[in-house]
Design an enzyme around this catalytic site. Structure first.
Site, PDB file in Angstrom:
ATOM      1  N   HIS A 305      64.657  83.831 -44.030  1.00 35.81           N
ATOM      2  CA  HIS A 305      65.142  85.023 -44.750  1.00 35.81           C
ATOM      3  C   HIS A 305      64.948  86.247 -43.862  1.00 35.81           C
ATOM      4  CE1 HIS A 305      65.721  87.983 -47.941  1.00 35.81           C
ATOM      5  NE2 HIS A 305      66.311  87.016 -48.603  1.00 35.81           N
ATOM      6  N   ASP A 363      67.460  79.525 -52.277  1.00 35.00           N
ATOM      7  CA  ASP A 363      68.525  78.523 -52.296  1.00 35.00           C
ATOM      8  C   ASP A 363      68.028  77.105 -52.090  1.00 35.00           C
ATOM      9  OD1 ASP A 363      70.092  81.147 -50.793  1.00 35.00           O
ATOM     10  OD2 ASP A 363      70.892  80.239 -52.621  1.00 35.00           O
TER      11      ASP A 363
END
Ligand code: SDX
Length: 429
Positions: A305, A363
């Site tokens: 991320h 996710d």
């Protein structure tokens, strides 16, 4: 004391104000940099660049924490509802009892879409990806709701926002139904937001749809986790599109387009496909090596991320919700979940992932959960978009209320040809 930053160029010093937020990194205000120094800054991917001031969401990437209007997002996921969180993001506060009654009734009054939109769907090939349909039909809302397109009218902005919150789930369910050749199911306003979405998606006219409260509650939590995330790619796209003054439906549809990318909102679909490709825990080492190989474009989807350099707090709630859903449907030993859990365990002990601070993100477990709920992987990003519409409209409103708001128009470092004379074809060698 007003903090300042000094930049020295060719021996000359220039001072710039340093702005302090409520929490988080300070920012150096370089608004006047070009005028003073004839220099631009450059920051591909905006890793060190703030695009705006915002009061909506705060992420502490090092601690792995996320707050919606100051409330811990994971606490909201456990104790609130998605529709309450929409109100919080839009208004800055959780609704009072009176506010809740007016607001929740108003949303229910907008859940149906213009009947003519049905024929709009007929223009698509049956097997079209639901995101290909959604990006188009959300933009087309400006053609069906021209009475809420004036961005300078506060009432029209509010109606447009409520229409999008209420109608995007209906359109997403319609996109799914259309892609599988089943009839559209109308909203049922006796149900709550997530129950309604489930019945529009999985209900059929031939029989009454039975709501599973564990699954509808899990979906509501998933919507809360996906509702907003500061200046991510799709939200920044919405802000840039909206800065031209275009109508709200067109602005929000630009968010759908950006979110569809596999590095962003499409990662949940890509992560499940990856876990299926791995197939068995014995294959994990091979894929870990592929992810580490600079010459191999393969990345562990659902890992890493830009902001979180710690565990994504949403992934923790997502993993717990995944276990709840799989237990409810009697698949708690789901093989794909076992692969995901083992992959996470191995990766988090591997120096490559530790050095680069790569952790599971939202996710990584969402695909397994949504798949277990009966959604095909093509519906994962549409679900993400249903939730993120809450964040997009909140940032869209905040941008218009910001007195510093102006059309977004970045500059560049030009590395092309120097100015040169045009040559007629006959003179060219
Ligand atoms: C979302 O911004 C948001 O908030 C997004 C989001 C939201 O709610 O809006 O949180 C939703 O988009 C979550 C992210 C979903 N995407 C994925 O899971 C796709 C896989 N992840 C990567 O593509 C990547 O981690 C990103 C896109 C998420 C972040 O990219 P960055 O910040 O530009 O980092 P990078 O690609 O420059 O990676 C830094 C290093 C690189 O190695 P070096 O070049 O430094 O040697 O880490 C490596 C990368 O190769 N790396 C990975 C990796 N992610 C980064 N290596 C293997 N597997 C990965 N998943």
């Amino acid at each position: 004391m007003n903090k300042k930053a000094t930049i020295s160029i060719d021996g000359k010093n220039y001072d710039f104000p340093v702005l302090e937020g409520t929490v988080g990194p300070d920012t150096i205000d370089i608004t006047k940099l070009y005028a003073l120094t004839n220099n631009f800054t450059i920051d591909p991917g905006f890793t060190s660049t703030a695009s705006c001031e915002s009061s909506i969401t705060y992420i502490d990437g090092d601690k792995g924490e996320c707050y919606y209007r100051g409330y811990p997002m994971d606490e909201l996921a456990e104790k609130s509802t998605f529709l309450e969180v929409v109100h919080l993001l839009w208004n800055g506060s959780l609704p009072t009892k009176d506010e809740w009654f007016e607001y929740s009734e108003a949303i229910k009054n907008h859940t149906m879409v213009h009947e003519q939109m049905k024929s709009f769907f007929n223009g698509f090939r049956r097997g079209s990806h639901p995101m290909a349909i959604l990006t188009s039909v959300v933009a087309a809302m400006s053609a069906f709701y021209p009475d809420s397109t004036d961005v300078n009218d506060l009432d029209q902005r509010k109606i447009a926002a409520r229409r999008m919150i209420a109608k995007v789930p209906t359109l997403a369910a319609m996109a799914y139904k259309y892609s599988i050749g089943q009839p559209f199911i109308y909203p049922d306003n006796s149900l709550d937001y997530s129950e309604n979405f489930l019945q529009m998606t999985f209900g059929v006219p031939a029989e009454k749809y039975k709501i599973n409260k564990v699954l509808s509650r899990a979906l509501d939590k998933i919507f809360i986790l996906h509702a907003d995330h500061e200046q991510n790619a799709s939200t920044s796209t919405v802000r840039l599109a909206a800065s031209s003054g275009v109508n709200p439906f067109a602005s929000i549809s630009s968010g759908f387009t950006s979110l569809w990318g596999p590095l962003h909102g499409g990662a949940n679909e890509a992560a499940l496909n990856m876990l299926r490709e791995i197939g068995d825990v014995k294959n994990i080492p091979k894929f870990i090596e592929k992810a580490k190989d600079k010459n191999d474009p393969f990345k562990l989807m659902g890992f890493g991320h830009r902001v979180y350099k710690n565990y994504d707090p949403r992934a923790k709630v997502m993993q717990k919700t995944c276990h709840e859903v799989l237990s409810e449907i009697g698949k708690k030993d789901d093989k794909i979940l076992q692969v995901a859990l083992e992959l996470e365990k191995i990766a988090l002990k591997d120096d490559y992932f530790i050095e680069k601070k790569l952790y599971p993100n939202i996710d990584f477990y969402s695909g397994i959960t949504l798949n277990a709920m009966g959604f095909p992987s093509t519906m994962f990003t549409p679900l993400f978009a249903v939730a993120r519409t809450a964040g997009w409209i909140a940032h869209w409103k905040e941008m218009y209320l910001d007195p510093k708001n102006r059309i977004g128009r970045p500059r560049q470092l030009y590395i092309g040809e120097k100015p040169r004379k045009f040559l007629e074809l006959k003179d060219r060698s």
